[in-house]
Design a protein around this motif. Sequence first.
Motif, PDB file in Angstrom:
ATOM      1  N   ARG A   1      -2.040 -14.867   2.737  1.00 48.14           N
ATOM      2  CA  ARG A   1      -0.938 -15.695   2.230  1.00 48.14           C
ATOM      3  C   ARG A   1      -0.832 -15.688   0.705  1.00 48.14           C
ATOM      4  O   ARG A   1       0.175 -16.107   0.152  1.00 48.14           O
ATOM      5  N   PHE A   2      -1.844 -15.179   0.016  1.00 49.73           N
ATOM      6  CA  PHE A   2      -1.828 -15.149  -1.446  1.00 49.73           C
ATOM      7  C   PHE A   2      -1.446 -13.792  -2.023  1.00 49.73           C
ATOM      8  O   PHE A   2      -1.256 -13.676  -3.223  1.00 49.73           O
ATOM      9  N   VAL A   3      -1.378 -12.762  -1.170  1.00 52.98           N
ATOM     10  CA  VAL A   3      -1.167 -11.407  -1.687  1.00 52.98           C
ATOM     11  C   VAL A   3       0.089 -10.765  -1.118  1.00 52.98           C
ATOM     12  O   VAL A   3       0.463 -10.998   0.027  1.00 52.98           O
ATOM     13  N   LYS A   4       0.722  -9.969  -1.957  1.00 54.08           N
ATOM     14  CA  LYS A   4       1.838  -9.121  -1.526  1.00 54.08           C
ATOM     15  C   LYS A   4       1.343  -7.685  -1.560  1.00 54.08           C
ATOM     16  O   LYS A   4       0.658  -7.279  -2.502  1.00 54.08           O
ATOM     17  N   GLU A   5       1.693  -6.909  -0.562  1.00 53.70           N
ATOM     18  CA  GLU A   5       1.291  -5.514  -0.497  1.00 53.70           C
ATOM     19  C   GLU A   5       2.435  -4.620  -0.955  1.00 53.70           C
ATOM     20  O   GLU A   5       3.577  -4.801  -0.532  1.00 53.70           O
ATOM     21  N   LEU A   6       2.103  -3.662  -1.804  1.00 49.62           N
ATOM     22  CA  LEU A   6       3.085  -2.686  -2.281  1.00 49.62           C
ATOM     23  C   LEU A   6       2.498  -1.291  -2.128  1.00 49.62           C
ATOM     24  O   LEU A   6       1.350  -1.051  -2.507  1.00 49.62           O
ATOM     25  N   ARG A   7       3.295  -0.394  -1.595  1.00 46.53           N
ATOM     26  CA  ARG A   7       2.868   1.007  -1.491  1.00 46.53           C
ATOM     27  C   ARG A   7       3.380   1.746  -2.722  1.00 46.53           C
ATOM     28  O   ARG A   7       4.542   1.601  -3.097  1.00 46.53           O
ATOM     29  N   LEU A   8       2.508   2.527  -3.340  1.00 45.19           N
ATOM     30  CA  LEU A   8       2.864   3.228  -4.579  1.00 45.19           C
ATOM     31  C   LEU A   8       2.995   4.732  -4.359  1.00 45.19           C
ATOM     32  O   LEU A   8       2.566   5.528  -5.175  1.00 45.19           O
ATOM     33  N   ASP A   9       3.599   5.115  -3.258  1.00 45.19           N
ATOM     34  CA  ASP A   9       3.784   6.547  -2.958  1.00 45.19           C
ATOM     35  C   ASP A   9       4.899   7.134  -3.785  1.00 45.19           C
ATOM     36  O   ASP A   9       5.820   6.511  -4.173  1.00 45.19           O
TER      37      ASP A   9
END
Length: 152
Positions: free
Chosen positions: A144-152
Amino acid sequence: MTTKLFDFKTQLKVGDSGELLVLNKYPLILYRLNANFADYIDEEGRIYELKTDTYPLSTGNFFIERWSDTEREKPGGPWQALANQVDIWLYLYLYDKVLYQVDDVPAFVAYLEAEILPSLKPIRVYNRGYYGTGYKVNRESVRRFVKELRLD
């Protein structure tokens, strides 16, 4: 529990690689900071700190450093970000190119201290002449504290 001796020069190269990847692939424009307390600033003046990990994403854990120098009680990880008044704390799995973003560092630290760390065993990470301490924190436990981002 202990881990292998970390080589500062090797870790510096890893960190530099992570910083370059984030600088080039992050969805907002970031500018490098020439500061010891943080890595980037965005156009709105928000300050970012990046931690880069070489463990694979498949471990299911963050390795969250509590003390960068345990004996001197120098804070590490999000505690360091909190002490330095960093706005956004980033955690990168370099080889998987997956970035996690914490926007509310004070709430994240408070949650770690109250709910997560009391049940975990500290892990020592030895460097030349000192050691740090951190914890393997299950990613789902702090989702609940983190956002996931893909850096492809």
